[in-house]
Write a protein that holds these residues in place. Structure first.
Motif, PDB file in Angstrom:
ATOM      1  N   GLN A 170       5.903   8.001  -8.160  1.00 51.58           N
ATOM      2  CA  GLN A 170       4.454   8.074  -8.034  1.00 51.58           C
ATOM      3  C   GLN A 170       3.999   8.648  -6.693  1.00 51.58           C
ATOM      4  O   GLN A 170       2.878   9.134  -6.572  1.00 51.58           O
ATOM      5  CB  GLN A 170       3.837   6.693  -8.242  1.00 51.58           C
ATOM      6  N   MET A 171       4.862   8.574  -5.683  1.00 51.30           N
ATOM      7  CA  MET A 171       4.533   9.136  -4.386  1.00 51.30           C
ATOM      8  C   MET A 171       4.875  10.619  -4.370  1.00 51.30           C
ATOM      9  O   MET A 171       5.960  11.019  -4.779  1.00 51.30           O
ATOM     10  CB  MET A 171       5.297   8.420  -3.265  1.00 51.30           C
ATOM     11  N   ARG A 172       3.951  11.406  -3.881  1.00 55.10           N
ATOM     12  CA  ARG A 172       4.157  12.852  -3.849  1.00 55.10           C
ATOM     13  C   ARG A 172       4.014  13.375  -2.420  1.00 55.10           C
ATOM     14  O   ARG A 172       3.793  12.618  -1.491  1.00 55.10           O
ATOM     15  CB  ARG A 172       3.139  13.549  -4.763  1.00 55.10           C
ATOM     16  N   LEU A 224      -1.422  -2.064  -4.354  1.00 56.66           N
ATOM     17  CA  LEU A 224      -1.796  -2.076  -2.939  1.00 56.66           C
ATOM     18  C   LEU A 224      -1.096  -0.956  -2.177  1.00 56.66           C
ATOM     19  O   LEU A 224      -1.698  -0.272  -1.344  1.00 56.66           O
ATOM     20  CB  LEU A 224      -1.448  -3.435  -2.321  1.00 56.66           C
ATOM     21  N   ILE A 225       0.188  -0.772  -2.457  1.00 53.91           N
ATOM     22  CA  ILE A 225       0.950   0.276  -1.783  1.00 53.91           C
ATOM     23  C   ILE A 225       0.381   1.651  -2.121  1.00 53.91           C
ATOM     24  O   ILE A 225       0.208   2.513  -1.245  1.00 53.91           O
ATOM     25  CB  ILE A 225       2.431   0.185  -2.160  1.00 53.91           C
ATOM     26  N   LYS A 226       0.061   1.858  -3.391  1.00 49.32           N
ATOM     27  CA  LYS A 226      -0.481   3.160  -3.800  1.00 49.32           C
ATOM     28  C   LYS A 226      -1.866   3.407  -3.205  1.00 49.32           C
ATOM     29  O   LYS A 226      -2.218   4.549  -2.889  1.00 49.32           O
ATOM     30  CB  LYS A 226      -0.517   3.243  -5.326  1.00 49.32           C
ATOM     31  N   GLU A 252      12.295   2.828  -7.815  1.00 50.53           N
ATOM     32  CA  GLU A 252      12.342   4.134  -8.460  1.00 50.53           C
ATOM     33  C   GLU A 252      10.956   4.539  -8.963  1.00 50.53           C
ATOM     34  O   GLU A 252      10.555   5.705  -8.846  1.00 50.53           O
ATOM     35  CB  GLU A 252      13.334   4.109  -9.620  1.00 50.53           C
ATOM     36  N   ASP A 253      10.216   3.584  -9.504  1.00 55.26           N
ATOM     37  CA  ASP A 253       8.870   3.879  -9.987  1.00 55.26           C
ATOM     38  C   ASP A 253       7.956   4.289  -8.831  1.00 55.26           C
ATOM     39  O   ASP A 253       7.145   5.212  -8.968  1.00 55.26           O
ATOM     40  CB  ASP A 253       8.293   2.648 -10.696  1.00 55.26           C
ATOM     41  N   LEU A 254       8.096   3.619  -7.680  1.00 52.56           N
ATOM     42  CA  LEU A 254       7.295   3.990  -6.515  1.00 52.56           C
ATOM     43  C   LEU A 254       7.600   5.421  -6.066  1.00 52.56           C
ATOM     44  O   LEU A 254       6.690   6.187  -5.750  1.00 52.56           O
ATOM     45  CB  LEU A 254       7.555   3.020  -5.360  1.00 52.56           C
ATOM     46  N   ARG A 255       8.867   5.769  -6.029  1.00 50.21           N
ATOM     47  CA  ARG A 255       9.253   7.118  -5.595  1.00 50.21           C
ATOM     48  C   ARG A 255       8.666   8.184  -6.511  1.00 50.21           C
ATOM     49  O   ARG A 255       8.245   9.253  -6.051  1.00 50.21           O
ATOM     50  CB  ARG A 255      10.769   7.240  -5.552  1.00 50.21           C
TER      51      ARG A 255
END
Length: 302
Positions: free
Chosen positions: A120-122, A72-74, A115-118
């Motif tokens: 994947q976010m660019r 959802l966040i992505k 850490e995984d979210l960071r």
């Protein structure tokens, strides 16, 4: 039996844990991704909140806990990026389950999740996400009025709140689950009146230990209802050979706390589920096993 006090999935990360034996739930969460993406994108385009408040009812513990939430966040991140926004909204995520749930394992996994979210976010996007554990039954009031934007639940709403008859031992053991038909789900939603149904689908999850497919996708469970269609996914022989799916372990991860509460610790759980495995393997060798899931996406009426 007071269900809210004893019901929880097996905690930890051992061989009998829910974390190691929740492939079915993972498959269903992945199958329903497009529905969640469409729903939360429509919500964000409509409201554009600075803080998006999301609840997951029946979050359990293990790798599936963050699977839907991270998706959802992505999705919102991609929506913001496509609109030229430099920052996505903040996310306040409420993970709900009964008090006996293994919240400690969830909290220990938070650094890896962030850490995984960071990673994947660019493009300079910072995934400002704040996780809160909410212990309690969703049959009672959990949140303040009008405090949530989006609510998700997977394999949680089939649990009923009260095991209803009192008999002796085996005859009295009742797993508090009720599996409604799509028509029943639609009836309850429309009768209650607070929500509009956007999507109502059934999905078949087929478990096959052979190399044969499960056949063609089934017809609509209610062909005259435009809300309703059916999708299909499989747990393949490769899944089983990789150890991702063991039917007896999956059953144990879900039901062992209830069995212990009802029969006591004198019941040898290893023997029970070894016998269970023999029965399941025998059945699966003779016929294909199919789970039918009801998937629903709703919007709150004004």
């Amino acid at each position: 039996m007071e269900v809210a006090k004893v019901l929880h999935m097996n905690g930890g990360i051992g061989e009998a844990s829910y974390a190691k034996n929740s492939l079915i739930t993972k498959k269903v969460i992945l199958m329903t991704k497009s529905i969640r993406d469409e729903a939360i994108t429509a919500l964000y385009r409509s409201l554009s909140p600075e803080t998006m408040c999301i609840a997951d009812l029946g979050c359990s513990s293990g790798p599936n806990t963050f699977l839907a939430i991270s998706g959802l966040i992505k999705t919102i991140y991609e929506e913001c990026k496509s609109n030229g926004q430099k920052q996505s909204p903040e996310f306040h995520v409420f993970l709900n389950d009964l008090p006996g749930n293994d919240f400690n394992t969830i909290f220990r996994s938070l650094p890896a999740f962030y850490e995984d979210l960071r990673k994947q976010m660019r493009d300079g996007f910072d995934p400002n996400c704040f996780i809160t554990g909410v212990a309690g039954s969703f049959y009672t009031r959990l949140f303040p009025s009008k405090s949530l934007h989006f609510v998700h639940s997977s394999y949680g709403l089939q649990w009923i709140s009260q095991g209803l008859t009192e008999e002796e031992k085996v005859n009295s053991f009742n797993i508090p689950i009720y599996n409604p038909s799509p028509a029943e789900v639609k009836y309850v939603v429309e009768k209650e009146g607070s929500f509009t149904i956007d999507v109502l689908e059934t999905s078949e999850l087929c478990i096959d230990v052979s190399d044969e497919s499960c056949g063609n996708t089934g017809q609509s469970a209610e062909q005259n209802d435009s809300h309703l269609c059916r999708v299909q996914e499989m747990i393949t022989p490769q899944d089983c050979s990789n150890g991702e799916y063991n039917a007896a372990h999956c059953l144990r991860a879900v039901t062992e706390p209830l069995l212990v509460s009802h029969f006591g610790t004198e019941l040898n759980m290893d023997q029970v589920f070894n016998k269970c495995r023999e029965i399941i393997v025998n059945c699966m060798a003779k016929e294909k096993t199919t789970f039918t899931n009801v998937i629903i996406s709703m919007t709150k009426r004004n």
